[in-house]
Design a protein around this motif. Structure first.
Motif, PDB file in Angstrom:
ATOM      1  N   THR A 262      -4.097 -32.943  24.934  1.00  0.00           N
ATOM      2  CA  THR A 262      -4.305 -33.870  23.830  1.00  0.00           C
ATOM      3  C   THR A 262      -3.299 -33.537  22.728  1.00  0.00           C
ATOM      4  OG1 THR A 262      -6.090 -32.402  23.108  1.00  0.00           O
ATOM      5  CG2 THR A 262      -6.742 -34.419  24.218  1.00  0.00           C
ATOM      6  N   GLY A 263      -2.825 -34.553  22.069  1.00  0.00           N
ATOM      7  CA  GLY A 263      -1.818 -34.353  21.035  1.00  0.00           C
ATOM      8  C   GLY A 263      -0.405 -34.460  21.577  1.00  0.00           C
ATOM      9  N   GLY A 264      -0.264 -34.445  22.915  1.00  0.00           N
ATOM     10  CA  GLY A 264       1.047 -34.634  23.513  1.00  0.00           C
ATOM     11  C   GLY A 264       1.780 -33.377  23.927  1.00  0.00           C
ATOM     12  N   LEU A 265       1.200 -32.219  23.728  1.00  0.00           N
ATOM     13  CA  LEU A 265       1.853 -30.980  24.150  1.00  0.00           C
ATOM     14  C   LEU A 265       1.784 -30.857  25.670  1.00  0.00           C
ATOM     15  CD1 LEU A 265       3.194 -28.292  23.358  1.00  0.00           C
ATOM     16  CD2 LEU A 265       0.903 -27.305  23.237  1.00  0.00           C
ATOM     17  N   ALA A 266       2.934 -30.651  26.308  1.00  0.00           N
ATOM     18  CA  ALA A 266       2.982 -30.496  27.762  1.00  0.00           C
ATOM     19  C   ALA A 266       3.313 -29.052  28.115  1.00  0.00           C
ATOM     20  CB  ALA A 266       4.018 -31.434  28.362  1.00  0.00           C
ATOM     21  N   LEU A 267       2.747 -28.596  29.211  1.00  0.00           N
ATOM     22  CA  LEU A 267       3.000 -27.254  29.735  1.00  0.00           C
ATOM     23  C   LEU A 267       3.579 -27.391  31.130  1.00  0.00           C
ATOM     24  CD1 LEU A 267      -0.415 -25.625  28.734  1.00  0.00           C
ATOM     25  CD2 LEU A 267       1.708 -25.640  27.401  1.00  0.00           C
ATOM     26  N   GLN A 268       4.580 -26.577  31.452  1.00  0.00           N
ATOM     27  CA  GLN A 268       5.227 -26.594  32.761  1.00  0.00           C
ATOM     28  C   GLN A 268       5.314 -25.168  33.276  1.00  0.00           C
ATOM     29  OE1 GLN A 268       6.698 -29.552  34.219  1.00  0.00           O
ATOM     30  NE2 GLN A 268       6.789 -28.258  36.035  1.00  0.00           N
ATOM     31  N   THR A 269       5.004 -24.968  34.556  1.00  0.00           N
ATOM     32  CA  THR A 269       5.088 -23.616  35.115  1.00  0.00           C
ATOM     33  C   THR A 269       6.545 -23.156  35.145  1.00  0.00           C
ATOM     34  OG1 THR A 269       5.292 -24.377  37.399  1.00  0.00           O
ATOM     35  CG2 THR A 269       3.048 -23.944  36.572  1.00  0.00           C
ATOM     36  N   SER A 270       6.744 -21.861  34.910  1.00  0.00           N
ATOM     37  CA  SER A 270       8.104 -21.319  34.892  1.00  0.00           C
ATOM     38  C   SER A 270       8.762 -21.434  36.267  1.00  0.00           C
ATOM     39  CB  SER A 270       8.102 -19.872  34.410  1.00  0.00           C
ATOM     40  OG  SER A 270       7.280 -19.060  35.219  1.00  0.00           O
ATOM     41  N   GLU A 271       7.973 -21.285  37.331  1.00  0.00           N
ATOM     42  CA  GLU A 271       8.547 -21.375  38.678  1.00  0.00           C
ATOM     43  C   GLU A 271       9.184 -22.742  38.911  1.00  0.00           C
ATOM     44  OE1 GLU A 271       5.209 -20.607  38.222  1.00  0.00           O
ATOM     45  OE2 GLU A 271       5.434 -18.442  38.347  1.00  0.00           O
ATOM     46  N   THR A 272       8.477 -23.804  38.577  1.00  0.00           N
ATOM     47  CA  THR A 272       9.023 -25.145  38.803  1.00  0.00           C
ATOM     48  C   THR A 272      10.162 -25.451  37.838  1.00  0.00           C
ATOM     49  OG1 THR A 272       7.266 -26.112  37.452  1.00  0.00           O
ATOM     50  CG2 THR A 272       6.933 -26.099  39.838  1.00  0.00           C
ATOM     51  N   TYR A 273      10.052 -24.959  36.608  1.00  0.00           N
ATOM     52  CA  TYR A 273      11.109 -25.228  35.642  1.00  0.00           C
ATOM     53  C   TYR A 273      12.414 -24.562  36.066  1.00  0.00           C
ATOM     54  CZ  TYR A 273      13.288 -26.372  31.213  1.00  0.00           C
ATOM     55  OH  TYR A 273      14.131 -26.884  30.261  1.00  0.00           O
ATOM     56  N   LYS A 274      12.329 -23.367  36.619  1.00  0.00           N
ATOM     57  CA  LYS A 274      13.530 -22.688  37.132  1.00  0.00           C
ATOM     58  C   LYS A 274      14.216 -23.560  38.183  1.00  0.00           C
ATOM     59  CE  LYS A 274      11.771 -18.010  36.493  1.00  0.00           C
ATOM     60  NZ  LYS A 274      11.256 -16.808  37.190  1.00  0.00           N
TER      61      LYS A 274
ATOM     62  N   PRO B 219       6.867 -32.607  23.366  1.00  0.00           N
ATOM     63  CA  PRO B 219       7.474 -31.301  23.639  1.00  0.00           C
ATOM     64  C   PRO B 219       6.833 -30.685  24.881  1.00  0.00           C
ATOM     65  CG  PRO B 219       5.874 -31.096  21.888  1.00  0.00           C
ATOM     66  CD  PRO B 219       5.962 -32.567  22.236  1.00  0.00           C
ATOM     67  N   MET B 220       7.600 -29.861  25.592  1.00  0.00           N
ATOM     68  CA  MET B 220       7.083 -29.199  26.782  1.00  0.00           C
ATOM     69  C   MET B 220       7.408 -27.711  26.691  1.00  0.00           C
ATOM     70  SD  MET B 220       8.047 -29.815  30.766  1.00  0.00           S
ATOM     71  CE  MET B 220       9.581 -28.891  30.677  1.00  0.00           C
ATOM     72  N   LEU B 221       6.392 -26.901  26.843  1.00  0.00           N
ATOM     73  CA  LEU B 221       6.571 -25.463  26.847  1.00  0.00           C
ATOM     74  C   LEU B 221       6.528 -24.947  28.277  1.00  0.00           C
ATOM     75  CD1 LEU B 221       4.167 -24.441  23.925  1.00  0.00           C
ATOM     76  CD2 LEU B 221       6.642 -24.801  23.830  1.00  0.00           C
ATOM     77  N   VAL B 222       7.462 -24.088  28.610  1.00  0.00           N
ATOM     78  CA  VAL B 222       7.464 -23.430  29.908  1.00  0.00           C
ATOM     79  C   VAL B 222       6.560 -22.207  29.785  1.00  0.00           C
ATOM     80  CG1 VAL B 222       8.902 -22.277  31.631  1.00  0.00           C
ATOM     81  CG2 VAL B 222       9.789 -24.258  30.379  1.00  0.00           C
ATOM     82  N   VAL B 223       5.651 -22.061  30.763  1.00  0.00           N
ATOM     83  CA  VAL B 223       4.650 -20.992  30.690  1.00  0.00           C
ATOM     84  C   VAL B 223       4.595 -20.215  32.000  1.00  0.00           C
ATOM     85  CG1 VAL B 223       3.277 -22.233  28.972  1.00  0.00           C
ATOM     86  CG2 VAL B 223       2.759 -22.531  31.391  1.00  0.00           C
ATOM     87  N   THR B 224       4.227 -18.948  31.902  1.00  0.00           N
ATOM     88  CA  THR B 224       4.149 -18.112  33.106  1.00  0.00           C
ATOM     89  C   THR B 224       2.833 -18.276  33.848  1.00  0.00           C
ATOM     90  OG1 THR B 224       3.384 -16.256  31.754  1.00  0.00           O
ATOM     91  CG2 THR B 224       5.755 -16.374  32.228  1.00  0.00           C
ATOM     92  N   ASP B 225       1.763 -18.571  33.118  1.00  0.00           N
ATOM     93  CA  ASP B 225       0.444 -18.767  33.732  1.00  0.00           C
ATOM     94  C   ASP B 225      -0.177 -20.002  33.087  1.00  0.00           C
ATOM     95  OD1 ASP B 225      -2.318 -18.743  34.364  1.00  0.00           O
ATOM     96  OD2 ASP B 225      -2.355 -16.551  34.491  1.00  0.00           O
ATOM     97  N   ILE B 226      -0.074 -21.117  33.784  1.00  0.00           N
ATOM     98  CA  ILE B 226      -0.485 -22.394  33.187  1.00  0.00           C
ATOM     99  C   ILE B 226      -1.979 -22.422  32.863  1.00  0.00           C
ATOM    100  CG2 ILE B 226      -0.918 -23.722  35.314  1.00  0.00           C
ATOM    101  CD1 ILE B 226       0.809 -25.982  33.816  1.00  0.00           C
ATOM    102  N   ASN B 227      -2.808 -21.803  33.689  1.00  0.00           N
ATOM    103  CA  ASN B 227      -4.247 -21.798  33.417  1.00  0.00           C
ATOM    104  C   ASN B 227      -4.575 -20.966  32.178  1.00  0.00           C
ATOM    105  OD1 ASN B 227      -4.880 -23.490  35.613  1.00  0.00           O
ATOM    106  ND2 ASN B 227      -4.819 -21.745  36.997  1.00  0.00           N
ATOM    107  N   LYS B 228      -3.903 -19.830  32.036  1.00  0.00           N
ATOM    108  CA  LYS B 228      -4.099 -18.988  30.848  1.00  0.00           C
ATOM    109  C   LYS B 228      -3.656 -19.734  29.588  1.00  0.00           C
ATOM    110  CE  LYS B 228      -2.803 -14.412  29.078  1.00  0.00           C
ATOM    111  NZ  LYS B 228      -2.022 -13.189  29.382  1.00  0.00           N
TER     112      LYS B 228
ATOM    113  N   ILE C  22      16.071 -26.618  36.480  1.00  0.00           N
ATOM    114  CA  ILE C  22      17.328 -26.346  35.768  1.00  0.00           C
ATOM    115  C   ILE C  22      18.301 -25.500  36.590  1.00  0.00           C
ATOM    116  CG2 ILE C  22      16.229 -26.625  33.511  1.00  0.00           C
ATOM    117  CD1 ILE C  22      16.377 -23.547  33.210  1.00  0.00           C
ATOM    118  N   GLY C  23      17.892 -25.114  37.790  1.00  0.00           N
ATOM    119  CA  GLY C  23      18.772 -24.334  38.655  1.00  0.00           C
ATOM    120  C   GLY C  23      19.069 -22.952  38.123  1.00  0.00           C
TER     121      GLY C  23
END
Length: 152
Positions: A39-51, A6-15, A54-55
Motif C-alpha cells: 500500500t502506498g506504492g512501495l515495491a520490493l524486489q528480491t535481490s536474486e531476481t534483481y541481479k 519506487p522499488m527497493l531490492v531486498v535480501t529477504d522479501i518476507n522479512k 541488471i546482469g
C-alpha cells in the motif's frame, strides 16, 4: 510517461514485508512472488531476481545515498511506537531549521527510512503556540499561501 513507484531490492522479501507491515501498517496489494507492491506504492524486489535483471553478480546495501520518506500526523505516537521494535537509527529525532521533527532509521537491508512530522501539523503547532501566520511563514520558510491553506 508516468512515474509508477519506487522499488527497493531486498535480501529477504518476507522479512521486509513484515517490517513494513509492523512499523508502517503497509500491506501487500500485489504479489508476484519475487516482487511485491505494498500500500502506498512501495515495491520490493528480491535481490536474486534483481541481479538477473541488471546482469550483475553483486548488489551493495547501506550506501546512505537514498531514502524512502513518510510523513506522520501523530509524530509523538509514532516515535513511541518505534521503541517497540529493534530499530537501527541513522540519528535520533531531530528538529530541522524549518521546525519539522524527523527521525531516520534503517530497514532490514539498510535502506534509509525517514519519517517526518506532517508539515501541516508543524504549521498548526506553531500557530497554536501563539505565533502569527507571518511569523510561522518566516519560521518555516514557506509562502503565506501554505500557511493560509493550513488554517482552513
Amino acid at each position: 510517461m508516468k512515474f509508477k513507484n519506487p522499488m527497493l531490492v531486498v535480501t529477504d522479501i518476507n522479512k521486509s514485508v513484515e517490517f513494513y507491515k509492523k512499523v508502517f501498517g503497509l500491506h501487500v496489494i500485489m504479489d508476484f512472488g519475487a516482487n511485491k507492491t505494498l500500500t502506498g506504492g512501495l515495491a520490493l524486489q528480491t535481490s536474486e531476481t534483481y541481479k538477473e535483471f541488471i546482469g550483475a553478480s553483486d548488489i551493495s546495501f547501506g550506501g546512505n545515498n537514498f531514502e524512502v520518506y513518510f510523513e506522520e500526523d501523530d509524530f509523538d505516537k509514532f516515535a513511541d511506537r518505534l521503541k517497540e521494535y529493534d530499530i537501527e537509527y541513522v540519528h535520533p529525532i531531530i528538529e530541522h531549521s524549518w521546525g519539522q521533527r524527523v527521525v531516520r532509521f534503517y530497514d532490514p537491508d539498510k535502506h534509509i527510512i525517514e519519517v517526518g512530522e506532517n508539515m501541516k501539523i508543524v504549521c498548526k503547532r506553531f500557530l497554536n503556540s501563539g505565533m502569527t501566520p507571518e511569523q510561522v511563514a518566516e519560521r518555516m520558510d514557506v509562502p503565506m499561501k501554505f500557511i493560509n491553506a493550513c488554517m482552513r
